[in-house]
Design a protein around this motif. Sequence first.
Motif, mmCIF file in Angstrom:
data_model
loop_
_atom_site.group_PDB
_atom_site.id
_atom_site.type_symbol
_atom_site.label_atom_id
_atom_site.label_comp_id
_atom_site.label_asym_id
_atom_site.label_seq_id
_atom_site.Cartn_x
_atom_site.Cartn_y
_atom_site.Cartn_z
ATOM 1 N N PRO A 290 0.824 -1.226 0.000
ATOM 2 C CA PRO A 290 0.000 0.000 0.000
ATOM 3 C C PRO A 290 0.855 1.273 0.000
ATOM 4 O O PRO A 290 0.531 2.259 -0.659
ATOM 5 C CB PRO A 290 -0.824 -0.127 1.277
ATOM 6 N N GLN A 291 1.977 1.238 0.733
ATOM 7 C CA GLN A 291 2.887 2.393 0.776
ATOM 8 C C GLN A 291 3.477 2.698 -0.602
ATOM 9 O O GLN A 291 3.815 3.829 -0.911
ATOM 10 C CB GLN A 291 4.052 2.115 1.742
ATOM 11 N N LEU A 292 3.657 1.653 -1.395
ATOM 12 C CA LEU A 292 4.317 1.812 -2.701
ATOM 13 C C LEU A 292 3.315 1.994 -3.833
ATOM 14 O O LEU A 292 3.688 2.086 -4.996
ATOM 15 C CB LEU A 292 5.199 0.591 -2.976
ATOM 16 N N THR A 293 2.015 2.011 -3.481
ATOM 17 C CA THR A 293 0.987 2.159 -4.524
ATOM 18 C C THR A 293 -0.049 3.207 -4.068
ATOM 19 O O THR A 293 0.197 4.395 -4.200
ATOM 20 C CB THR A 293 0.307 0.800 -4.821
ATOM 21 N N LEU A 294 -1.140 2.746 -3.478
ATOM 22 C CA LEU A 294 -2.236 3.647 -3.128
ATOM 23 C C LEU A 294 -1.801 4.822 -2.256
ATOM 24 O O LEU A 294 -2.353 5.914 -2.361
ATOM 25 C CB LEU A 294 -3.345 2.862 -2.407
ATOM 26 N N GLU A 295 -0.806 4.594 -1.384
ATOM 27 C CA GLU A 295 -0.370 5.657 -0.471
ATOM 28 C C GLU A 295 0.979 6.242 -0.872
ATOM 29 O O GLU A 295 1.639 6.903 -0.062
ATOM 30 C CB GLU A 295 -0.295 5.087 0.961
ATOM 31 N N ALA A 296 1.401 5.999 -2.111
ATOM 32 C CA ALA A 296 2.744 6.428 -2.545
ATOM 33 C C ALA A 296 2.788 7.888 -2.979
ATOM 34 O O ALA A 296 3.872 8.396 -3.306
ATOM 35 C CB ALA A 296 3.244 5.528 -3.678
ATOM 36 N N GLY A 297 1.638 8.561 -2.985
ATOM 37 C CA GLY A 297 1.584 9.952 -3.442
ATOM 38 C C GLY A 297 2.706 10.842 -2.912
ATOM 39 O O GLY A 297 3.413 11.476 -3.697
ATOM 40 N N PRO A 298 2.903 10.897 -1.584
ATOM 41 C CA PRO A 298 3.944 11.781 -1.046
ATOM 42 C C PRO A 298 5.361 11.416 -1.509
ATOM 43 O O PRO A 298 6.188 12.301 -1.742
ATOM 44 C CB PRO A 298 3.816 11.587 0.474
#
Lengths: 182, 182
Positions: free
Chosen positions: A111-119
């Motif tokens: 999730p950190q590297l996809t859906l939440e990777a924005g920042p």
Amino acid sequence: MRDHSLERILDAAHARMLERGLRRLTMDDVARHAGLARVTVYRRFSRKADLVQAVILRELERFLKAFEQAMAALPTPADQVAEGFAITLRLARAHPLLSRLLATEPETILPQLTLEAGPYLAAARDYLAAHVGDAEVAELYVRVALSFVLIPESAIPLRNDEDARAYARRHLVPLLPSEGIN
Amino acid sequence: MRDHSLERILDAAHARMLERGLRRLTMDDVARHAGLARVTVYRRFSRKADLVQAVILRELERFLKAFEQAMAALPTPADQVAEGFAITLRLARAHPLLSRLLATEPETILPQLTLEAGPYLAAARDYLAAHVGDAEVAELYVRVALSFVLIPESAIPLRNDEDARAYARRHLVPLLPSEGIN
């Protein structure tokens, strides 16, 4: 502005993530290993997710510093793109924490590297945009590199630096704005 | 070669994934909803993971058919790339099962779309390569589109078909092999 206790917290969190993974990381454990009071950790990071994000952003900054040093000696924009792509894949694949989490806890790191990777994408893009001269092209480079980290299988496997450089010269260098890098 | 019971199994699995998600999907539940004996389901798919992969591959085939129809009327390779990118983002964002799983069970669907995406990437690439005339460029297009599905945040948000077409004309069309599409 970073101070000493912040670095200690991030160091302890990083070490514990490497040892025990992300799921079992607790704020108490981080405080204990940092040799700090729990309240000191909570004052900095009210949630575990914020602490994890700070650790990842620091890893990204470290990566960008290594990247920057490698770029400095390269003469042309095309060379920088080719070498930059190769270095990115090499460092990502050899990154201890990233490799560990992808192998043992994909469900917590993906999730950190996809859906939440924005920042993270924005940080890498803004850094690279200064080199590439175009934020959209910079972002596209980051997206393609991340894609190869997440899905290594490819029509043309990028097994080593040479493969990666050749790939970048064929498919990424042509996207450089005509005015060139820097 | 697909027969009737295979389609019934895939239909039932798809419906149950849409209703209950992926984690709680069981082979027994699929058999019951397909109106088939458990042994019939297990003869086709010995593991739940194989059944899930078959459901996803069928969704991918359906998407590629819709894609194919949309491409047929377009006159130039550049038009096909621009429209193809826009359609891909639109259909992916509106896809009921994909949206549902990304929203409610990212931890179960994200591995399929990253570390385990090799077979889907290969299927989409091989299909697209026949149009684009170059397997590597075809794969790059699939990677970029998937990246925007997984990380929607962007320097230039692709909010609608027009945004997506313009983006593709700026950054994807220039990658077409000089001999063009088809």
